[in-house]
Motif scaffolding. Structure first.
Motif, short mmCIF file in Angstrom:
data_model
loop_
_atom_site.label_atom_id
_atom_site.label_comp_id
_atom_site.label_asym_id
_atom_site.label_seq_id
_atom_site.Cartn_x
_atom_site.Cartn_y
_atom_site.Cartn_z
N SER A 66 45.29 78.57 10.34
CA SER A 66 45.27 77.74 11.54
C SER A 66 44.08 78.10 12.42
CB SER A 66 46.58 77.91 12.30
OG SER A 66 46.56 77.15 13.48
N GLU A 67 43.84 79.39 12.59
CA GLU A 67 42.69 79.84 13.38
C GLU A 67 41.38 79.39 12.74
OE1 GLU A 67 43.27 84.06 13.68
OE2 GLU A 67 44.93 83.85 15.10
N LEU A 68 41.29 79.49 11.42
CA LEU A 68 40.08 79.05 10.72
C LEU A 68 39.89 77.54 10.86
CD1 LEU A 68 40.20 81.23 7.48
CD2 LEU A 68 38.56 81.40 9.36
N ASN A 69 40.98 76.78 10.75
CA ASN A 69 40.90 75.33 10.93
C ASN A 69 40.39 74.98 12.32
OD1 ASN A 69 41.64 74.38 8.41
ND2 ASN A 69 43.83 74.47 8.88
N ASN A 70 40.87 75.72 13.34
CA ASN A 70 40.40 75.48 14.70
C ASN A 70 38.91 75.77 14.83
OD1 ASN A 70 42.94 74.69 15.55
ND2 ASN A 70 43.50 76.73 16.27
N LYS A 71 38.45 76.86 14.20
CA LYS A 71 37.03 77.20 14.25
C LYS A 71 36.19 76.14 13.54
CE LYS A 71 37.53 82.21 14.59
NZ LYS A 71 37.29 83.51 13.92
N ILE A 72 36.67 75.67 12.41
CA ILE A 72 35.95 74.63 11.66
C ILE A 72 35.87 73.35 12.49
CG2 ILE A 72 36.10 73.08 9.66
CD1 ILE A 72 37.16 75.54 8.09
N ASP A 73 36.98 72.97 13.13
CA ASP A 73 36.97 71.78 13.98
C ASP A 73 35.95 71.92 15.10
OD1 ASP A 73 38.89 70.48 12.48
OD2 ASP A 73 40.56 71.04 13.81
N ARG A 74 35.90 73.10 15.72
CA ARG A 74 34.93 73.34 16.80
C ARG A 74 33.50 73.28 16.26
NH1 ARG A 74 33.11 72.21 21.40
NH2 ARG A 74 31.92 73.86 22.38
N GLN A 75 33.25 73.86 15.10
CA GLN A 75 31.91 73.81 14.52
C GLN A 75 31.52 72.37 14.18
OE1 GLN A 75 32.01 76.54 11.23
NE2 GLN A 75 31.57 78.32 12.51
N ASN A 76 32.46 71.59 13.70
CA ASN A 76 32.19 70.18 13.40
C ASN A 76 31.83 69.42 14.67
OD1 ASN A 76 32.49 70.37 10.65
ND2 ASN A 76 34.65 69.80 10.68
N GLN A 77 32.54 69.72 15.76
CA GLN A 77 32.23 69.08 17.03
C GLN A 77 30.81 69.44 17.49
OE1 GLN A 77 35.32 70.54 19.57
NE2 GLN A 77 36.83 69.04 18.87
N LEU A 78 30.47 70.72 17.38
CA LEU A 78 29.13 71.15 17.77
C LEU A 78 28.06 70.52 16.88
CD1 LEU A 78 29.83 74.94 18.49
CD2 LEU A 78 29.37 73.12 20.17
N LEU A 79 28.34 70.42 15.60
CA LEU A 79 27.39 69.80 14.68
C LEU A 79 27.16 68.34 15.04
CD1 LEU A 79 25.63 70.10 12.18
CD2 LEU A 79 27.63 69.58 10.79
N GLU A 80 28.25 67.63 15.36
CA GLU A 80 28.11 66.23 15.77
C GLU A 80 27.27 66.10 17.03
OE1 GLU A 80 32.02 64.54 16.05
OE2 GLU A 80 32.38 64.77 13.89
N ILE A 81 27.45 67.03 17.97
CA ILE A 81 26.65 67.02 19.20
C ILE A 81 25.19 67.27 18.86
CG2 ILE A 81 26.18 68.29 21.34
CD1 ILE A 81 29.27 68.73 21.51
N MET A 82 24.93 68.24 17.99
CA MET A 82 23.55 68.55 17.61
C MET A 82 22.90 67.36 16.91
SD MET A 82 23.99 72.51 16.37
CE MET A 82 22.38 72.56 15.63
N ILE A 83 23.63 66.70 16.04
CA ILE A 83 23.09 65.53 15.34
C ILE A 83 22.77 64.44 16.34
CG2 ILE A 83 23.71 63.65 13.76
CD1 ILE A 83 25.23 65.78 12.10
N GLU A 84 23.67 64.24 17.29
CA GLU A 84 23.44 63.21 18.31
C GLU A 84 22.20 63.54 19.14
OE1 GLU A 84 23.97 59.64 19.91
OE2 GLU A 84 25.25 60.43 18.32
N LEU A 85 22.02 64.80 19.49
CA LEU A 85 20.86 65.20 20.28
C LEU A 85 19.56 65.09 19.48
CD1 LEU A 85 22.29 68.35 22.11
CD2 LEU A 85 21.74 66.12 23.11
N TYR A 86 19.64 65.27 18.19
CA TYR A 86 18.44 65.26 17.35
C TYR A 86 17.94 63.85 17.06
CZ TYR A 86 15.29 65.93 13.42
OH TYR A 86 14.20 65.91 12.60
N LYS A 87 18.79 62.87 17.12
CA LYS A 87 18.42 61.51 16.73
C LYS A 87 17.17 61.05 17.46
CE LYS A 87 22.86 59.55 15.46
NZ LYS A 87 23.87 58.57 15.84
#
Length: 115
Positions: free
Chosen positions: A80-101
């Motif tokens: 569960s803790e790992l799933n939460n970390k992965i979800d947070r990393q995915n959110q950050l990745l989406e933000i980074m992708i949006e900023l990079y566009k």
């Protein structure tokens, strides 16, 4: 259901309940087990609710020793803790992708260090 509950994936719930995927979906469809649907579309079930379901439906309970149950609980908490970390990393990745566009070809070339 408590907010501080440990949330488990369908695969983890299947292991705890000892039922087929089809049966688990039937339980959810009939309201015997509730679930939450995450932004990624995955379903998560409360470990506490699964434990209560097993206590009230002993015919569906797996025969496990206390040591196995404790091991499963620790593993489920870690997952569960790992799933939460992965979800947070995915959110950050989406933000980074949006900023990079880049908005223009010139910006793309600058970002690629072509210019």
């Amino acid at each position: 259901m408590q907010e501080s509950s440990i949330w488990v994936t369908l695969s983890e719930a299947l292991a705890l309940l000892g039922v087929s995927r089809k049966t688990l979906y039937r339980y959810m469809d009939r309201g015997l087990l509730s679930y939450r649907k995450a932004a990624n579309g995955h379903r998560y079930l409360s470990k506490d609710e699964i434990d209560a379901f097993l206590a009230s439906h002993p015919a569906n309970a797996n025969i496990q020793s206390d040591a196995q149950t404790q091991d499963y609980s620790a593993l489920i908490k870690q997952l569960s803790e790992l799933n939460n970390k992965i979800d947070r990393q995915n959110q950050l990745l989406e933000i980074m992708i949006e900023l990079y566009k880049p908005e223009t070809m010139h910006e793309l070339m600058v970002k690629r260090k072509i210019l």
